[in-house]
Design an enzyme around this catalytic site. Sequence first.
Site, PDB file in Angstrom:
ATOM      1  N   CYS A 191       2.463  13.293   0.764  1.00  0.00           N
ATOM      2  CA  CYS A 191       2.478  13.608  -0.668  1.00  0.00           C
ATOM      3  C   CYS A 191       1.589  14.799  -1.010  1.00  0.00           C
ATOM      4  O   CYS A 191       1.597  15.268  -2.148  1.00  0.00           O
ATOM      5  CB  CYS A 191       2.062  12.388  -1.471  1.00  0.00           C
ATOM      6  SG  CYS A 191       3.041  10.956  -1.057  1.00  0.00           S
ATOM      7  N   HIS A 247      -0.104  14.563  -8.028  1.00  0.00           N
ATOM      8  CA  HIS A 247       0.899  13.720  -7.378  1.00  0.00           C
ATOM      9  C   HIS A 247       1.098  12.458  -8.226  1.00  0.00           C
ATOM     10  O   HIS A 247       0.136  11.817  -8.644  1.00  0.00           O
ATOM     11  CB  HIS A 247       0.416  13.357  -5.979  1.00  0.00           C
ATOM     12  CG  HIS A 247       1.263  12.342  -5.296  1.00  0.00           C
ATOM     13  ND1 HIS A 247       2.649  12.384  -5.334  1.00  0.00           N
ATOM     14  CD2 HIS A 247       0.936  11.252  -4.564  1.00  0.00           C
ATOM     15  CE1 HIS A 247       3.114  11.361  -4.651  1.00  0.00           C
ATOM     16  NE2 HIS A 247       2.108  10.656  -4.177  1.00  0.00           N
ATOM     17  N   ASN A 295       7.248   7.436  -7.444  1.00  0.00           N
ATOM     18  CA  ASN A 295       6.553   8.289  -6.482  1.00  0.00           C
ATOM     19  C   ASN A 295       7.591   8.968  -5.578  1.00  0.00           C
ATOM     20  O   ASN A 295       8.164   8.327  -4.693  1.00  0.00           O
ATOM     21  CB  ASN A 295       5.587   7.430  -5.655  1.00  0.00           C
ATOM     22  CG  ASN A 295       4.847   8.213  -4.589  1.00  0.00           C
ATOM     23  OD1 ASN A 295       5.187   9.351  -4.289  1.00  0.00           O
ATOM     24  ND2 ASN A 295       3.833   7.594  -4.012  1.00  0.00           N
TER      25      ASN A 295
HETATM   26  N1  ACO Z   1       5.282  -7.549  -8.808  1.00  0.00           N
HETATM   27  C1  ACO Z   1       4.518  -8.602  -9.115  1.00  0.00           C
HETATM   28  N2  ACO Z   1       3.389  -8.914  -8.458  1.00  0.00           N
HETATM   29  C2  ACO Z   1       3.034  -8.104  -7.453  1.00  0.00           C
HETATM   30  C3  ACO Z   1       3.768  -7.003  -7.070  1.00  0.00           C
HETATM   31  C4  ACO Z   1       4.947  -6.719  -7.788  1.00  0.00           C
HETATM   32  N3  ACO Z   1       5.734  -5.666  -7.511  1.00  0.00           N
HETATM   33  N4  ACO Z   1       3.153  -6.389  -6.035  1.00  0.00           N
HETATM   34  C5  ACO Z   1       2.058  -7.083  -5.773  1.00  0.00           C
HETATM   35  N5  ACO Z   1       1.984  -8.142  -6.622  1.00  0.00           N
HETATM   36  C6  ACO Z   1       0.956  -9.169  -6.693  1.00  0.00           C
HETATM   37  C7  ACO Z   1       0.197  -9.334  -5.401  1.00  0.00           C
HETATM   38  O1  ACO Z   1       0.871 -10.232  -4.540  1.00  0.00           O
HETATM   39  C8  ACO Z   1      -1.114  -9.891  -5.900  1.00  0.00           C
HETATM   40  O2  ACO Z   1      -0.948 -11.269  -6.172  1.00  0.00           O
HETATM   41  P1  ACO Z   1      -2.151 -12.304  -5.883  1.00  0.00           P
HETATM   42  O3  ACO Z   1      -3.266 -11.867  -6.787  1.00  0.00           O
HETATM   43  O4  ACO Z   1      -1.545 -13.611  -6.240  1.00  0.00           O
HETATM   44  O5  ACO Z   1      -2.478 -12.143  -4.441  1.00  0.00           O
HETATM   45  C9  ACO Z   1      -1.322  -9.179  -7.234  1.00  0.00           C
HETATM   46  O6  ACO Z   1      -0.030  -8.746  -7.648  1.00  0.00           O
HETATM   47  C10 ACO Z   1      -2.231  -7.999  -7.157  1.00  0.00           C
HETATM   48  O7  ACO Z   1      -1.836  -7.211  -6.046  1.00  0.00           O
HETATM   49  P2  ACO Z   1      -2.568  -5.871  -5.681  1.00  0.00           P
HETATM   50  O8  ACO Z   1      -1.996  -5.334  -4.424  1.00  0.00           O
HETATM   51  O9  ACO Z   1      -4.043  -6.126  -5.753  1.00  0.00           O
HETATM   52  O10 ACO Z   1      -2.145  -4.953  -6.921  1.00  0.00           O
HETATM   53  P3  ACO Z   1      -2.724  -3.554  -7.336  1.00  0.00           P
HETATM   54  O11 ACO Z   1      -3.255  -3.607  -8.689  1.00  0.00           O
HETATM   55  O12 ACO Z   1      -3.589  -2.966  -6.250  1.00  0.00           O
HETATM   56  O13 ACO Z   1      -1.393  -2.674  -7.396  1.00  0.00           O
HETATM   57  C11 ACO Z   1      -0.275  -1.003  -6.155  1.00  0.00           C
HETATM   58  C12 ACO Z   1      -0.633  -2.468  -6.238  1.00  0.00           C
HETATM   59  C13 ACO Z   1       0.579  -0.653  -7.349  1.00  0.00           C
HETATM   60  C14 ACO Z   1       0.527  -0.768  -4.877  1.00  0.00           C
HETATM   61  C15 ACO Z   1      -1.564  -0.149  -6.154  1.00  0.00           C
HETATM   62  O14 ACO Z   1      -2.459  -0.660  -5.193  1.00  0.00           O
HETATM   63  C16 ACO Z   1      -1.335   1.299  -5.868  1.00  0.00           C
HETATM   64  O15 ACO Z   1      -0.700   1.992  -6.629  1.00  0.00           O
HETATM   65  N6  ACO Z   1      -1.903   1.830  -4.786  1.00  0.00           N
HETATM   66  C17 ACO Z   1      -1.820   3.235  -4.461  1.00  0.00           C
HETATM   67  C18 ACO Z   1      -0.482   3.560  -3.878  1.00  0.00           C
HETATM   68  C19 ACO Z   1      -0.371   5.023  -3.651  1.00  0.00           C
HETATM   69  O16 ACO Z   1      -0.936   5.819  -4.355  1.00  0.00           O
HETATM   70  N7  ACO Z   1       0.355   5.415  -2.659  1.00  0.00           N
HETATM   71  C20 ACO Z   1       0.459   6.822  -2.396  1.00  0.00           C
HETATM   72  C21 ACO Z   1       1.512   6.919  -1.457  1.00  0.00           C
HETATM   73  S1  ACO Z   1       1.929   8.586  -1.334  1.00  0.00           S
HETATM   74  C22 ACO Z   1       2.538   8.906   0.231  1.00  0.00           C
HETATM   75  O17 ACO Z   1       1.861   9.534   1.032  1.00  0.00           O
HETATM   76  C23 ACO Z   1       3.853   8.424   0.622  1.00  0.00           C
END
Ligand code: ACO
Length: 395
Positions: free
Chosen positions: A168, A322, A352
């Site tokens: 990214c 990004h 994304n």
């Molecule tokens: N729907 C509902 N619940 C969900 C979902 C979903 N889609 N996904 C996860 N949950 C649940 C989890 O199971 C967890 O439940 P629990 O508390 O019972 O265990 C709870 O929601 C919280 O999960 P987290 O993983 O802590 O959620 P978080 O607030 O961290 O959000 C996310 C997750 C959106 C993936 C976030 O961590 C994020 O955006 N991270 C950065 C990702 C990123 O920037 N990636 C860049 C990639 S770029 C590249 O190089 C390709």
Amino acid sequence: MMATLSMSAFSVRAHARSTLNAGARNPVKATMTTRAPRLPATRARGASLVANAAFTPAGAKIAGVGMAVPAQYLTNEDLSELVDTNDEWIRTRTGIGKRHVISGDESLTSLAADASKKALEMAGVDAEDIDLILLSTSSPDDLFGSACTVQAAIGAKGALAVDLTAACSGFVVGVVNGIHFIRGGEYKNVLVIGADVLSRYVDWRDRGTCILFGDGCGAMVLTSTPNPDDCCLLGFDMHSDGTGNHNLTAKFTAEIGAETDGKSKPCAAGEAAPSGRGAFCNIGMNGQEVFKFAVRTVPDTVSKSLDKAGMTSEDIDFLVMHQANQRIIDTAAKRFGLGPEKVVSNIAKYGNTSAGSVPIAMAEAVEEGRIKEGDIVATAGFGAGLTWASAILRW
Ligand code: ACO
């Protein structure tokens, strides 16, 4: 290439300092005003070949941008039929409302060609006059890269076309590279493309990742200007850290066919892969670690680029980051004291799109009349690798 890089970095800094001193955004006379004389290459005894004047410095400007996304898209409601999720959770945690995914005849090449044609049209540059195509992507149509098929699709017969992989961060890295090629004086028109179709590698059963990614592409035409002091790149900063690689991967696996009843199995270290199909695993991500990495590195790298440009956050007209998570964008904007009018965000519409996200956001902001000539745009990418990069651009 090394000669180009070091010389261009010097002239970028010289220009940025002189811009600051003048207190204006218009190009001003900097210290490096004369063209380097063309001296013959010399070889001193015990030293390597010194080609000290192979390049004639030139300026660089952004001439055009364009974007393309697939026709079909998936809403949050659509995904809630595939996995245990809902619109409210996705919007609150990520800011995403829908994401486009390729189908039918669409491919990375077709998206990249569409976006490139729009950028060339805006730039008023003929495809045959493109000298270099840099395609930033992690998801080419061919293992050997897709830059050449994009070249053929747009008719850029005279160009060298190569792929560049920095996830990214790829588009920002591509733009910095493209501008350096132009600054060296050997390349007049460079097409930089950021494109990804990560839907091919998404596990649609994994709610932690399938809600995030969409497909799309953006492109930018960079053109040389005769005055070496006139450069659209005012400062940049780029990094990678392979020790964090495991936090975001789509690893190669060897599919061994009959020997494993058709099931794919990872190729263990040292194990010879019998003839069979190679493939890449679905995207695996430690979301929380990547989130922490992003909110730590993005403000840091943008600050460093601003420093190199001799600027402060008050000079930023637009922040184009990004588009991975609205909360990451908001954190960076807050850190720099930027209100929503200065922040470009379209994550709600596209999710994304990896290397596509920055140029898509730029192209939309230009099309909407937000980013205009003379504006100072702070841009930053981050992602797998891990990689992160930023640049301060004068539009
Ligand atoms: N729907 C509902 N619940 C969900 C979902 C979903 N889609 N996904 C996860 N949950 C649940 C989890 O199971 C967890 O439940 P629990 O508390 O019972 O265990 C709870 O929601 C919280 O999960 P987290 O993983 O802590 O959620 P978080 O607030 O961290 O959000 C996310 C997750 C959106 C993936 C976030 O961590 C994020 O955006 N991270 C950065 C990702 C990123 O920037 N990636 C860049 C990639 S770029 C590249 O190089 C390709």
